[in-house]
Design a protein around this motif. Structure first.
Motif, PDB file in Angstrom:
ATOM      1  N   SER A   1       0.825  -1.197   0.000  1.00 57.49           N
ATOM      2  CA  SER A   1       0.000   0.000   0.000  1.00 57.49           C
ATOM      3  C   SER A   1       0.866   1.256   0.000  1.00 57.49           C
ATOM      4  N   GLY A   2       0.500   2.217  -0.821  1.00 52.53           N
ATOM      5  CA  GLY A   2       1.214   3.493  -0.804  1.00 52.53           C
ATOM      6  C   GLY A   2       2.452   3.510  -1.679  1.00 52.53           C
ATOM      7  N   CYS A   3       2.686   2.456  -2.463  1.00 54.34           N
ATOM      8  CA  CYS A   3       3.923   2.426  -3.247  1.00 54.34           C
ATOM      9  C   CYS A   3       3.756   3.141  -4.576  1.00 54.34           C
ATOM     10  N   GLY A   4       2.537   3.543  -4.913  1.00 55.68           N
ATOM     11  CA  GLY A   4       2.345   4.317  -6.135  1.00 55.68           C
ATOM     12  C   GLY A   4       1.639   3.566  -7.256  1.00 55.68           C
ATOM     13  N   LYS A   5       1.002   2.451  -6.942  1.00 51.31           N
ATOM     14  CA  LYS A   5       0.324   1.677  -7.988  1.00 51.31           C
ATOM     15  C   LYS A   5      -0.849   2.455  -8.560  1.00 51.31           C
ATOM     16  N   THR A   6      -1.699   2.955  -7.667  1.00 54.14           N
ATOM     17  CA  THR A   6      -2.861   3.701  -8.127  1.00 54.14           C
ATOM     18  C   THR A   6      -2.426   4.924  -8.919  1.00 54.14           C
ATOM     19  N   THR A   7      -1.400   5.586  -8.426  1.00 58.19           N
ATOM     20  CA  THR A   7      -0.905   6.769  -9.127  1.00 58.19           C
ATOM     21  C   THR A   7      -0.478   6.415 -10.545  1.00 58.19           C
ATOM     22  N   THR A   8       0.248   5.292 -10.690  1.00 57.16           N
ATOM     23  CA  THR A   8       0.657   4.869 -12.021  1.00 57.16           C
ATOM     24  C   THR A   8      -0.556   4.679 -12.928  1.00 57.16           C
TER      25      THR A   8
ATOM     26  N   THR B   1      -8.295  17.058  -3.149  1.00 56.20           N
ATOM     27  CA  THR B   1      -8.999  16.760  -4.389  1.00 56.20           C
ATOM     28  C   THR B   1      -8.007  16.138  -5.352  1.00 56.20           C
ATOM     29  N   THR B   2      -8.405  15.047  -5.921  1.00 61.98           N
ATOM     30  CA  THR B   2      -7.500  14.366  -6.839  1.00 61.98           C
ATOM     31  C   THR B   2      -8.142  14.298  -8.193  1.00 61.98           C
ATOM     32  N   GLN B   3      -7.700  15.132  -9.060  1.00 62.54           N
ATOM     33  CA  GLN B   3      -8.172  15.111 -10.427  1.00 62.54           C
ATOM     34  C   GLN B   3      -7.196  15.931 -11.233  1.00 62.54           C
TER      35      GLN B   3
HETATM   36  N1  LIG Z   1      -3.440  13.624  -4.800  1.00 61.60           N
HETATM   37  C1  LIG Z   1      -2.408  13.309  -4.010  1.00 61.60           C
HETATM   38  N2  LIG Z   1      -1.747  14.277  -3.349  1.00 61.60           N
HETATM   39  C2  LIG Z   1      -0.710  13.985  -2.550  1.00 61.60           C
HETATM   40  N3  LIG Z   1      -0.250  12.758  -2.323  1.00 61.60           N
HETATM   41  C3  LIG Z   1      -0.858  11.728  -2.942  1.00 61.60           C
HETATM   42  C4  LIG Z   1      -1.980  11.954  -3.802  1.00 61.60           C
HETATM   43  N4  LIG Z   1      -2.395  10.753  -4.281  1.00 61.60           N
HETATM   44  C5  LIG Z   1      -1.572   9.831  -3.731  1.00 61.60           C
HETATM   45  N5  LIG Z   1      -0.654  10.409  -2.935  1.00 61.60           N
HETATM   46  C6  LIG Z   1       0.403   9.727  -2.210  1.00 61.60           C
HETATM   47  O1  LIG Z   1       1.120   8.949  -3.111  1.00 61.60           O
HETATM   48  C7  LIG Z   1       1.506   7.735  -2.538  1.00 61.60           C
HETATM   49  C8  LIG Z   1       1.122   6.592  -3.444  1.00 61.60           C
HETATM   50  O2  LIG Z   1      -0.259   6.524  -3.491  1.00 61.60           O
HETATM   51  P1  LIG Z   1      -1.026   5.429  -4.323  1.00 61.60           P
HETATM   52  O3  LIG Z   1      -0.581   5.480  -5.730  1.00 61.60           O
HETATM   53  O4  LIG Z   1      -2.474   5.615  -4.091  1.00 61.60           O
HETATM   54  O5  LIG Z   1      -0.536   4.087  -3.641  1.00 61.60           O
HETATM   55  P2  LIG Z   1      -1.086   2.624  -3.835  1.00 61.60           P
HETATM   56  O6  LIG Z   1      -2.207   2.638  -4.794  1.00 61.60           O
HETATM   57  O7  LIG Z   1       0.103   1.864  -4.305  1.00 61.60           O
HETATM   58  O8  LIG Z   1      -1.504   2.169  -2.482  1.00 61.60           O
HETATM   59  C9  LIG Z   1       0.885   7.671  -1.177  1.00 61.60           C
HETATM   60  O9  LIG Z   1       1.867   7.952  -0.219  1.00 61.60           O
HETATM   61  C10 LIG Z   1      -0.146   8.749  -1.203  1.00 61.60           C
HETATM   62  O10 LIG Z   1      -0.244   9.341   0.057  1.00 61.60           O
END
Ligand SMILES: Nc1ncnc2c1ncn2[C@@H]1O[C@H](COP(=O)(O)OP(=O)(O)O)[C@@H](O)[C@H]1O
Ligand SMILES: [Mg+2]
Lengths: 284, 388, 319
Positions: free
Chosen positions: B38-45, C4-6
């Protein structure tokens, strides 16, 4: 006794009776003045100054109602009120919904100060804006017009509506818009096709709130409208009674006729109104 | 269908760098699982690929289009959200038809596609219902159905099964697998559950702290982890690690705090280079045995059974190598070296063995365990990269 | 504020971008926000912001009905003379004191009686919905009607209040002609009017408290009062705090009831700040003076709110 302040599972019969008695007393206090209005409205013209305390007078008549409905400007007042209130509600909604959405979803220059300012407007004493608005209306020759009055009402309903709607939009997960963007809609399209349809309860409540604000308003209307023909019902009803409190019967009949739909509407929606209020307030 | 290519992707949130240069090519039609804690950046990718976040640096290609600056709707992708994100005010039918309507597809065609998809996802009886009238599993199907009805080039799925109960999760896992075999659409599937990743993916990409650690088939990442993180993350219970250093000239061995083990013959060559250096010795729980008799001449190590977990088909033994088990047989110079002292400072070490349920071990017993050194791993003490 | 995330919301990248580029990026991401805001901001600028500053400006002039539109006598800035006049007028302090008294009496009664009723209602009574509906009635009726209705009931000779008093052997009270009793009368009306709001808010708060907390406390042998102090009040605080702030502001600024029942009379005996300034503005046409007075009222409320919020923040939140 241990559960007195909590939701009791099993109250003793004595306690139950006590609770009911207290509640019945409170209800009586709450509705007694209203019942009195009903009583007075049923009295014939001659016995307005009666010292009778009975609920339905012995000589009950609908005379006051016929007088109000057929011999006064009652219908004209209602029409005027309706025009003013509907315009206020509609314009507030059309302006507040997009603005509330922007406050909920975007970061823009002045967002935080803007939100604080919307709250601070709640602190204004009525005259704070009314006096400048009044002077502006005079200068723009909008005194004695519905447009002028709607302007004044907007100063109350618009900030409040934006605040309430922002609070509601905040509760809608952003995933839904993102899904819509991926499905192929523009950000604007997502607002119209996903967010607005989802917000119909909040939109109705907000519109209703604006409507009610305008509908029952007296203090501002009294300043802006001086022409009898333009009177909204609060102005008209107050003139009915006159300065010397002589005309209780017709006033009471009018008051009841007007109150009933308002009360019904209010009862149906108070739950949402309260949640909207606290939602907005808690977030502040 | 298309290949997805990420070129040195960097994402900052404010001052924090969340993705630190992702390079990844996902072949056309592949089912790739993005796995990481969790928190490694998967969702962000995933959100970067979808166009829901803006790229800080780097490039994203879908097919041969660079999509960095395209809005989500022009990327021809579909996404299944963790929360499903079904439109609550629309029926199942409308949820699935929404994307097609926005693309101005003919009404008859929409109808035919939605109905076909509903048939495939076994949703036909529910088409007129609103999402709130569906069970969790049905909602999940609608979310998938909404994604596939548009026939996009790429599917993105963000932990789509994490809101289901364990049984349904296994069932949906199988269905997703079948669905992919049928549709052959490039799919990027995000999860933090290594079991899910192992069973689903043709290819697994393991991420940690915004960096890709390893990419490979489930078998490859399990048997040949690229570094200590991957080795510890994949497998349950995880691989055991023992801090050690390499000693012995001709026949190098791992010097642990309380015992020593020889380096397997085929790795001697490379390990000689680590003579005197710190390494981590790694061994998976199933490669430890507690049999009394040993036919293969493995070296016994004494350990105490602290906890025994009976799982029916197997037993997990939580073992500790007792301090006193090691009898110093050499007063060699090396034994007094700094490194050795450092190891000795923390001699008791716990590890897990996964053994046959017929094993006679009981809690509290001192048993002799043997390591299958052919299956052991060694990791560089500093870089944590795998040595073999 | 929640994150807000977008795409449109990501804040400007931190590194090495010139201001003009950052501005352009910001506009590209947030263009929609400005489009959505524009109509509302235009109207708010006209009906709120401009009047707001106009009021401040007006406060420093001697504007009144006679010079505002006359060609020969134009309004002049008078160097804060309005404020001097207000602060040197003993009447101001009397009215301020009365306003505070009015607010305290009302809010205390609203909260305590509202809480009492909410607690009574917060149990499984068969006809709870009926009680609730009847008890909310005072809030539902338009305030103009409420005020006029009560003005009639407080009529010395024919009003039901006195008739009831007399029927139980008490002397009649000259409610609206005696300053003291007039103040009592308007307080009664406003208390009657304001209880339902607090009741509903508190009832909502009570219903969100899980009964398990009380059960646990009872197992620990807590008395009813201890449960109220240790469970009910802390859990109500998040709803109660904003409700009290709102209630205070509304009561402090409540023009309708007093203006419609007594117009601040008799003999200014029921005048509170807002009724006083309303009359100064629209019955005596002293615009500059009234604007100054409004500004003072606003500042008093602002200071109150800031203090209240700081105080309740400092006291620690319930988690
Ligand atoms: N909109 C955002 N603003 C600031 N930090 C973010 C935002 N979205 C995600 N993060 C941070 O980026 C890191 C990776 O998040 P995320 O990609 O959701 O992880 P995962 O899906 O791997 O659990 C986390 O530490 C999270 O707190
Ligand atoms: Mg995630």
């Amino acid at each position: 006794m241990a559960g007195f302040f909590s939701r009791a599972r099993g109250d003793s019969p004595f306690k139950r009776i006590l609770i009911h008695l207290l509640l019945i007393f409170a209800c009586l206090v709450a509705i007694y003045p209203v019942l009195r209005v009903l009583t007075v409205s049923l009295r014939p013209g001659g016995s307005v100054f009666s010292m009778d305390l009975s609920m339905i007078p012995a000589d009950a008549t609908l005379e006051n109602y016929t007088q109000i409905l057929f011999q006064s400007d009652f219908w004209n007042w209602l029409k005027n009120s309706l025009i003013v209130s509907l315009s206020t509600a509609l314009v507030s909604l059309i302006l507040a919904a997009p603005a509330g959405y922007a406050f909920s979803r975007f970061k823009f220059v002045g967002k935080q100060p803007g939100l604080v300012f919307l709250l601070v407007t709640q602190l204004f004493p009525a005259t704070m804006l009314l006096l400048p608005l009044y002077i502006m209306l005079i200068k723009l020759s909008l005194i004695n017009t519905f447009l002028g009055l709607v302007f004044c009402y907007m100063s109350i309903s618009l900030p409040f509506s934006i605040w309430i709607l922002k609070g509601y939009f905040d509760t809608i997960p952003i995933d839904l818009e993102e899904a819509a963007w991926i499905d192929g809609s523009t950000p604007m399209g997502a607002f119209f096709r996903v967010i607005l349809p989802l917000s119909t309860p909040a939109l109705s409540i907000t519109a209703l709130f604006s409507f009610m604000t305008a509908w029952s308003e007296y203090i501002i209307a009294r300043i802006v409208l001086q022409n009898q023909g333009l009177f909204t019902w609060p102005l008209g009803t107050v003139t009915l009674q006159g300065a010397y409190y002589t005309n209780w019967g017709p006033f009471s009949a009018a008051a009841l006729l007007i109150s009933i739909p308002v009360v019904v509407l209010f009862m149906a929606t108070s739950r949402y109104l309260v949640s909207g209020l606290t939602l907005g307030a808690v977030k502040g | 269908m298309a290949e997805v290519k990420l070129v040195h992707l960097i994402k900052d949130f404010g001052k924090v760098q969340i993705l630190k240069g992702i390079d990844l090519t996902i072949p056309d039609g592949e089912f790739v699982v993005l796995l990481g804690p969790s928190g490694c950046g998967k969702t962000t990718t995933l959100r970067l690929i979808a166009g829901l976040e803006e790229v800080t640096e780097g490039e994203i290609f879908i097919g041969d289009r660079k999509v960095n600056n395209l809005p989500p709707k022009q990327r021809d992708i579909a996404m299944v959200f963790q929360s499903y994100a079904l439109y609550p005010h629309m029926t199942v039918y409308d949820n699935m038809a929404f994307g097609l309507k926005l693309r101005r597809v003919q009404r008859e065609e929409i109808d035919q596609k939605v109905k076909a998809t509903a048939e495939m996802m076994e949703l036909t009886p529910y088409l007129k219902r609103k999402p709130r009238e569906l069970s969790g599993g049905q909602r999940q199907r609608v979310a998938v159905g909404r994604a596939i009805v548009r026939n996009p080039q790429v599917f993105l799925m963000d932990e789509p099964l994490s809101n289901l109960d364990a049984k349904l999760r296994v069932q949906m896992r199988v269905e997703l697998s079948k669905l992919h075999q049928k549709l052959k659409v490039t799919t990027i599937y995000v999860t933090h559950d290594q079991m899910e990743a192992m069973t689903l993916g043709n290819l697994i990409v393991i991420m940690n702290q915004g960096i890709i650690q390893q990419m490979g088939t489930p078998g490859k990442v399990y048997d040949y982890p690229a570094n200590k993180f991957v080795a510890g993350f994949i497998g349950s219970p995880p691989m055991n690690f023992f801090p050690a250093f390499i000693d012995g000239e001709e026949e190098p061995f791992f010097q642990m705090a309380s015992f020593r083990l020889p380096v397997p013959a085929q790795h001697r060559e490379v390990m000689r280079g680590y003579a005197g250096k710190e390494v981590a010795f790694g061994i998976r729980p199933e490669d430890i045995t507690v049999d009394q008799t040993d036919s293969e001449g493995r070296i016994p190590v004494k350990a105490k059974v602290e906890v025994l977990e009976m799982l029916g088909a197997e037993i997990f033994l939580y073992l500790s190598s007792p301090e006193e088990a090691f009898v110093a047989d050499s007063a060699s110079e090396k034994a007094t070296s700094d490194r050795y002292l450092k190891l000795r400072a923390n001699p008791a070490h716990s590890f897990i063995a996964r053994v046959d349920p017929k094993s006679p071990a009981k809690e509290g017993d001192i048993v002799e365990v043997r390591f299958n050194l052919e299956k052991s791993h060694a990791f560089d003490g500093e870089s944590e990269e795998a040595i073999y | 504020m929640s994150v807000t995330t977008q795409p449109a919301a990501a804040c400007a990248a931190p590194r090495k971008k010139p201001a003009s580029v950052r501005f352009r990026e910001h506009m590209r991401r947030n263009r929609l926000a400005y489009i959505l805001l524009l109509p509302a901001i235009l109207v708010i600028a006209i009906v709120v912001i401009y009047p707001f500053f106009y009021a401040f400006n007006l406060a420093f002039t001697n504007t009144n009905m006679y010079n505002i539109n006359s060609p020969d006598k134009t309004p002049q800035y008078n160097a804060g003379a309005n404020f001097t006049e207000i602060f040197s007028d003993p009447q101001f302090y009397v009215i301020l004191g009365r306003t505070v008294l009015w607010t305290v009496i009302n809010v205390v009664c609203h909260v305590s009686l509202g809480m009492g009723l909410a607690i009574l209602l917060n149990r499984n009574l068969k006809i709870r919905a009926l009680y609730r509906t009847l008890l909310v009635l005072p809030w539902a009726i338009p305030q103009v009607i409420v005020a006029m209705m009560w003005r009639n009931e407080f009529n010395t000779q024919y009003g039901s209040v006195n008739l009831i008093l007399q029927s139980i052997g008490l002397p009649a009270v000259s409610w609206l002609t005696n300053p003291f009793w007039a103040f009592v009368a308007v307080c009664i009306v406003n208390i009657w009017l304001g209880i339902p709001f607090m009741m509903i808010i508190i009832l909502g708060g009570l219903q969100s408290i899980s009964p398990e907390y009380y059960e646990a406390a009872q197992l620990d042998g807590a008395t009813a009062w201890q449960q109220f102090r240790r469970i009910t009040i802390p859990f109500l605080k998040p709803v109660l705090t904003p409700a009290i702030v709102l209630g205070t502001v509304w009561t402090f600024n409540n023009l309708n009831i007093i203006y419609l029942i007594t117009q601040g009379g008799p003999n200014n005996g029921t005048q509170i700040l807002v009724t006083y300034v309303y009359r100064a503005a629209f019955d005596y046409y002293r615009y500059g003076y009234s604007a100054a007075f409004s500004v003072i009222i606003f500042l008093i409320l602002l200071v109150f709110c800031l203090f209240y919020i700081r105080a309740t923040r400092g006291a620690g939140e319930v988690t």
